[in-house]
Design a protein around this motif. Structure first.
Motif, PDB file in Angstrom:
ATOM      1  N   THR A  87      76.393  46.015 106.687  1.00 23.22           N
ATOM      2  CA  THR A  87      75.256  45.712 105.815  1.00 23.22           C
ATOM      3  C   THR A  87      74.179  46.784 105.786  1.00 23.22           C
ATOM      4  O   THR A  87      73.754  47.213 104.717  1.00 23.22           O
ATOM      5  CB  THR A  87      74.611  44.367 106.222  1.00 23.22           C
ATOM      6  N   ALA A  88      73.701  47.233 106.959  1.00 24.15           N
ATOM      7  CA  ALA A  88      72.496  48.054 106.990  1.00 24.15           C
ATOM      8  C   ALA A  88      72.660  49.412 107.637  1.00 24.15           C
ATOM      9  O   ALA A  88      71.805  50.277 107.456  1.00 24.15           O
ATOM     10  CB  ALA A  88      71.373  47.291 107.707  1.00 24.15           C
ATOM     11  N   ALA A 120      69.799  51.322 110.094  1.00 24.19           N
ATOM     12  CA  ALA A 120      68.571  50.630 109.661  1.00 24.19           C
ATOM     13  C   ALA A 120      68.581  49.162 110.032  1.00 24.19           C
ATOM     14  O   ALA A 120      67.643  48.436 109.696  1.00 24.19           O
ATOM     15  CB  ALA A 120      68.402  50.774 108.149  1.00 24.19           C
ATOM     16  N   VAL A 121      69.608  48.714 110.757  1.00 25.91           N
ATOM     17  CA  VAL A 121      69.599  47.361 111.304  1.00 25.91           C
ATOM     18  C   VAL A 121      68.375  47.155 112.187  1.00 25.91           C
ATOM     19  O   VAL A 121      67.902  46.021 112.370  1.00 25.91           O
ATOM     20  CB  VAL A 121      70.905  47.100 112.085  1.00 25.91           C
ATOM     21  N   SER A 181      65.910  45.815 109.930  1.00 29.55           N
ATOM     22  CA  SER A 181      66.294  44.453 109.546  1.00 29.55           C
ATOM     23  C   SER A 181      65.859  43.452 110.602  1.00 29.55           C
ATOM     24  O   SER A 181      65.303  42.394 110.284  1.00 29.55           O
ATOM     25  CB  SER A 181      67.805  44.380 109.322  1.00 29.55           C
ATOM     26  N   ALA A 224      69.698  55.026 106.801  1.00 33.25           N
ATOM     27  CA  ALA A 224      69.857  53.844 105.944  1.00 33.25           C
ATOM     28  C   ALA A 224      70.916  54.137 104.889  1.00 33.25           C
ATOM     29  O   ALA A 224      70.599  54.371 103.716  1.00 33.25           O
ATOM     30  CB  ALA A 224      68.531  53.459 105.295  1.00 33.25           C
ATOM     31  N   GLY A 259      70.362  47.182 101.400  1.00 34.82           N
ATOM     32  CA  GLY A 259      71.099  46.892 102.624  1.00 34.82           C
ATOM     33  C   GLY A 259      70.191  46.401 103.734  1.00 34.82           C
ATOM     34  O   GLY A 259      70.553  45.490 104.497  1.00 34.82           O
ATOM     35  N   VAL A 260      68.994  46.992 103.827  1.00 38.30           N
ATOM     36  CA  VAL A 260      68.032  46.550 104.841  1.00 38.30           C
ATOM     37  C   VAL A 260      67.607  45.103 104.586  1.00 38.30           C
ATOM     38  O   VAL A 260      67.532  44.280 105.513  1.00 38.30           O
ATOM     39  CB  VAL A 260      66.809  47.480 104.862  1.00 38.30           C
ATOM     40  N   GLY A 284      70.438  42.768 105.318  1.00 38.25           N
ATOM     41  CA  GLY A 284      70.538  42.631 106.766  1.00 38.25           C
ATOM     42  C   GLY A 284      69.450  41.742 107.339  1.00 38.25           C
ATOM     43  O   GLY A 284      69.682  40.999 108.300  1.00 38.25           O
ATOM     44  N   THR A 285      68.260  41.789 106.742  1.00 38.28           N
ATOM     45  CA  THR A 285      67.167  40.925 107.193  1.00 38.28           C
ATOM     46  C   THR A 285      67.524  39.450 107.010  1.00 38.28           C
ATOM     47  O   THR A 285      67.248  38.626 107.884  1.00 38.28           O
ATOM     48  CB  THR A 285      65.887  41.258 106.416  1.00 38.28           C
TER      49      THR A 285
END
Length: 610
Positions: free
Chosen positions: A66-67, A70-71, A74, A230, A236-237, A240-241
């Motif tokens: 997903t991210a 940059a998780v 998230s 990212a 994506g961020v 992921g959130t």
């Protein structure tokens, strides 16, 4: 009611019964449970409810799919979003220190039918959550031993190919739930100390991961060679959130334990802040370490942390991580098994659920029947259903509970103080009934109203900045001349509006309060509704079926055995008895109407007549 005629009276009465509010006892600290939990106990319960399989599984899944790296953002954004809901729970847990969590908060502010439905869905969420974690615990342990447990069960016990069921009965997951239920039935201190042990091991493993992981970190894994920090962009961020938000589900165990806290007014808000802060810090730092140790696109979603150490050549470190993950999942199991029976107990204590679940063991001071019955049901779900089928239905009830708790904060903040429970003489006490002649205006803590009698006939009087006179209706700052320059020249009503928007506090309350009401709970409601709309249609169908089953239970049992309904009927019987006298002939004659409150203005009129 006079315009609708007799035909709509039953509907009006039914509406009243569905929306009646719970009357709290004058002494809200009185309980049949044992108040023995400290702030540390509550904080560790909250950490145990949040830092579990998500730390060891969800971080790798979100990072890879997903991210990317940059998780980290998230998890940070998800922690801030969870803080909005946690603030609402903290206010209610301190203000209404009764077990039941979202169910109780909804009952005292919104109404009975909504409270029952929230409690009914929270029960399902805890059952599914506990069964899912037990399945994950079993699968993780089985993976360490090269899936020998699964192979033995399928070969020598049973295997079935039935839709919506697991491939084989997970005897290990079911057994660990039964064992945990048995241990928790020995009392809150036993389960609390057991949670302390598992939490201490889990946090020690997390500290090891952070120290050793940062030593193995390679900044190039966040560089352009691996796709950048990212690789999926802002979308994506944000995606992921939405996924990482569910990692923080579990802090409500603190509010659910408020009836067993020694000092809930102080302990509940503090424990919530500590637990959420520790959980958010752990998720952010561990996800950073994980994506710095190995490239994000090469992570194993099923066991990301352990696999990262294996790939760097430290298999012994991977084994330590596996032990930490098992302990972390044990804390989540304890959290679910600790909270679920107390929700059931609260509903049964109010008469909305079967009374057998309200029985408290006189020795251990815990609802043993609720613990054993629902622990057994949770074990049955873990035995029959696989992890994927359980997780699909995990989130909707929790988000609905968060939504109603946030709405309850708004409702309770802007409604007057309600009547408390009846005392021994049948008289009801009301915190706001001391003066009914005029509206009570409570200014903000830093402001005070200018008194009318401080003005003279010529329009002069005290209260201005530097001797300046202000007309009636303006506010005077308490700390002159600092606030006076900012607020002293506002027109009547403007200062009040500004104070309400900025503070939104009730100075009469000494407990924790959510700041910036209704904006903070309103933002929480919008976020929860947004996440609910992201769920699949099949989840909504299952949710509707479960709601229908709950309505059958409520209208078949709860509405007829509600303690609030019984209290109302007893009060009506007293009122009816007061309206009639028995003549010597034995007939009943109505003599007086039901007494009504007498205002102080009426007393003034009587005094003038005298």
């Amino acid at each position: 009611m006079a315009t609708c005629g007799r035909g709509c009276l039953p509907a009006v009465r039914l509406c009243h019964r569905l929306t009646r509010l719970k009357t709290l006892q004058v002494d809200v600290m009185a309980t049949s449970l044992k108040r023995c939990l400290t702030t540390l106990d509550l904080a560790l319960l909250g950490v145990g409810g949040m830092v579990g399989s998500g730390l060891y599984v969800l971080t790798g899944t979100v990072a890879k799919e997903t991210a990317g790296p940059a998780v980290v953002l998230s998890f940070l954004m998800a922690g801030v979003a969870s803080l909005l809901a946690a603030l609402c729970y903290a206010e209610f847990g301190a203000r209404v220190p009764r077990t039941g969590s979202a169910y109780m908060f909804t009952y005292v502010s919104v109404g009975e039918i909504w409270a029952f439905l929230i409690g009914w869905n929270v029960i399902l969420e805890y059952m599914i959550g506990g069964a899912a974690v037990a399945r994950a615990w079993s699968g993780y342990l089985d993976a360490i031993f090269d899936h020998r447990i699964q192979n033995f069960t399928e070969t020598h016990v049973m295997r079935w190919d039935v839709p919506f069921l697991a491939r084989y009965p997970d005897l290990l997951a079911s057994g660990v739930l039964l064992l945990a239920s048995f241990i928790i039935s020995f009392g809150v201190r036993v389960s609390s100390w057991l949670n302390h042990i598992f939490s201490a091991v889990s946090m020690a493993v997390i500290a090891f991961v952070l120290v050793f992981g940062f030593a193995l970190a390679d900044p190039q894994n966040w560089g352009a060679r691996e796709g950048g920090f990212a690789p999926f962009g802002l979308s994506g961020v944000l995606a992921g959130t939405a996924t990482c938000f569910y990692a923080f589900v579990g802090f409500d165990v603190i509010a659910a334990s408020s009836e067993e806290a020694r000092d809930p007014q102080k302990a509940i808000p503090m424990a919530t802040a500590i637990a959420l802060g520790l959980a958010a810090t752990a998720y952010v730092l561990v996800s950073a370490v994980l994506t710095l140790m190995v490239p994000w696109h090469s992570l194993d979603p099923n066991s990301a942390l352990a696999d990262a150490f294996y790939r760097r050549g430290y298999s012994w470190a991977g084994f330590i991580v596996a032990v930490g993950s098992i302990c972390a999942m044990n804390t989540v199991l304890l959290s679910n098994l600790f909270s679920l029976p107390r929700i059931v107990y609260a509903m049964a204590e109010d008469g909305l659920f079967f009374s057998v679940f309200a029985r408290v063991n006189p020795v251990t001071k815990v609802p043993v029947v609720a613990i054993l019955v629902f622990g057994g049901l949770m074990a049955l779900m873990a035995l029959l259903f696989d992890l994927e089928a359980l997780v699909q239905f995990l989130s909707i009830g929790t988000l609905l509970a968060y939504t109603f708790v946030a709405a309850s904060v708004i409702v309770l903040r802007f409604q007057p103080e309600r009547t408390h429970a009846s005392d021994g003489g049948g008289q009801k006490t009301d915190a706001s009934s001391s003066d009914t002649t005029s509206a009570s205006v409570t200014p903000s803590p830093g402001l005070q109203l200018v008194e009318r009698d401080c003005y003279h006939a010529d329009g002069t009087g005290s209260g201005g900045v530097g001797g300046e006179r202000r007309p009636t209706g303006h506010l005077k700052a308490r700390w002159e001349p600092y606030l006076g320059r900012a607020l002293g020249r506002l027109d009547p009503g403007q200062a009040v509006t500004l104070a309400v928007v900025m503070l939104m506090q009730s100075p009469d309350l000494k407990t924790f309060q959510v700041p910036l009401v209704p904006f903070v709970p309103g933002l929480s409601i919008l976020l929860n509704v947004f996440l609910m709309l992201k769920l699949s249609p099949l989840t909504w169908i299952r949710f509707t079926v479960w709601l229908a089953a709950g309505l059958l239970v409520y209208f078949g049992y709860g509405i007829w055995h509600s303690k609030e309904g019984l209290r109302e009927r007893e009060q009506q019987d007293v009122d009816v008895a007061a309206r009639y006298v028995v003549l010597p002939s034995g007939s009943l004659v109505e003599t007086v109407h039901t007494p009504r409150p007498v205002c102080s203005g009426c007393f003034a009129s009587i005094n003038r007549l005298i």
